[in-house]
Design a protein around this motif. Structure first.
Motif, PDB file in Angstrom:
ATOM      1  N   MET A   1       0.901  -1.154   0.040  1.00  0.00           N
ATOM      2  CA  MET A   1      -0.090   0.198   0.037  1.00  0.00           C
ATOM      3  C   MET A   1       0.824   1.299   0.025  1.00  0.00           C
ATOM      4  O   MET A   1       1.871   1.257   0.560  1.00  0.00           O
ATOM      5  N   LYS A   2       0.279   2.302  -0.781  1.00  0.00           N
ATOM      6  CA  LYS A   2       1.126   3.494  -0.650  1.00  0.00           C
ATOM      7  C   LYS A   2       0.086   4.650  -0.583  1.00  0.00           C
ATOM      8  O   LYS A   2      -1.241   4.297  -0.852  1.00  0.00           O
ATOM      9  N   PHE A   3       0.508   5.986  -0.401  1.00  0.00           N
ATOM     10  CA  PHE A   3      -0.130   7.049  -0.411  1.00  0.00           C
ATOM     11  C   PHE A   3      -1.038   7.328  -1.828  1.00  0.00           C
ATOM     12  O   PHE A   3      -0.147   7.494  -2.782  1.00  0.00           O
ATOM     13  N   ASP A   4      -2.030   7.693  -1.671  1.00  0.00           N
ATOM     14  CA  ASP A   4      -2.688   8.349  -3.381  1.00  0.00           C
ATOM     15  C   ASP A   4      -2.448   9.658  -3.170  1.00  0.00           C
ATOM     16  O   ASP A   4      -3.144  10.588  -2.718  1.00  0.00           O
TER      17      ASP A   4
ATOM     18  N   MET B   1       4.549   8.735   8.010  1.00  0.00           N
ATOM     19  CA  MET B   1       2.843   8.866   8.636  1.00  0.00           C
ATOM     20  C   MET B   1       2.882   9.979   9.459  1.00  0.00           C
ATOM     21  O   MET B   1       1.698  10.603   9.461  1.00  0.00           O
TER      22      MET B   1
ATOM     23  N   SER C   1      -7.265   6.013   6.078  1.00  0.00           N
ATOM     24  CA  SER C   1      -7.278   4.972   4.850  1.00  0.00           C
ATOM     25  C   SER C   1      -7.796   5.586   3.681  1.00  0.00           C
ATOM     26  O   SER C   1      -7.604   4.929   2.618  1.00  0.00           O
TER      27      SER C   1
ATOM     28  N   PHE D   1      -4.998   5.890   1.194  1.00  0.00           N
ATOM     29  CA  PHE D   1      -4.188   4.816   0.614  1.00  0.00           C
ATOM     30  C   PHE D   1      -4.467   4.297  -0.839  1.00  0.00           C
ATOM     31  O   PHE D   1      -5.706   4.182  -1.175  1.00  0.00           O
TER      32      PHE D   1
ATOM     33  N   LYS E   1      -4.287   1.120  -3.358  1.00  0.00           N
ATOM     34  CA  LYS E   1      -3.955  -0.356  -3.558  1.00  0.00           C
ATOM     35  C   LYS E   1      -3.015  -0.455  -4.453  1.00  0.00           C
ATOM     36  O   LYS E   1      -2.726  -0.009  -5.705  1.00  0.00           O
ATOM     37  N   ASP E   2      -1.911  -1.275  -3.817  1.00  0.00           N
ATOM     38  CA  ASP E   2      -0.616  -1.511  -4.829  1.00  0.00           C
ATOM     39  C   ASP E   2      -1.017  -2.842  -5.539  1.00  0.00           C
ATOM     40  O   ASP E   2      -1.125  -4.033  -5.254  1.00  0.00           O
TER      41      ASP E   2
END
Length: 75
Positions: A1-4, A45, A63, A66, A68-69
């Motif tokens: 997961m990564k930040f959008d 974070m 959330s 985030f 989805k990777d």
């Protein structure tokens, strides 16, 4: 997961907050914020929580930012 990061930028722009204003509010330079928002530098974070606070979000809403990777997901 990564930040959008696109969502992050969209939320900032929708609220009329410039990158310079955001940088000042979270205590970093405008250049450093630009690099983070554009994916050139990681956002920690704790820093992300500060950004969400400036945008008016609560910690429990993190959330939403985030992505989805899809490259690392198992099928």
């Amino acid at each position: 997961m990564k930040f959008d990061l696109q969502r992050l930028k969209g939320e900032r722009v929708a609220r009329g907050i410039t990158q310079a204003q955001m940088a000042r509010k979270i205590g970093i330079s405008t250049n450093a914020y630009w690099r983070k928002e554009n994916g050139e530098r990681d956002i920690g974070m704790e820093e992300f929580v500060k950004i969400l606070s400036v945008l008016g979000f609560e910690k429990k809403q993190i959330s939403l930012f985030f992505a989805k990777d899809v490259h690392n997901s198992e099928h």
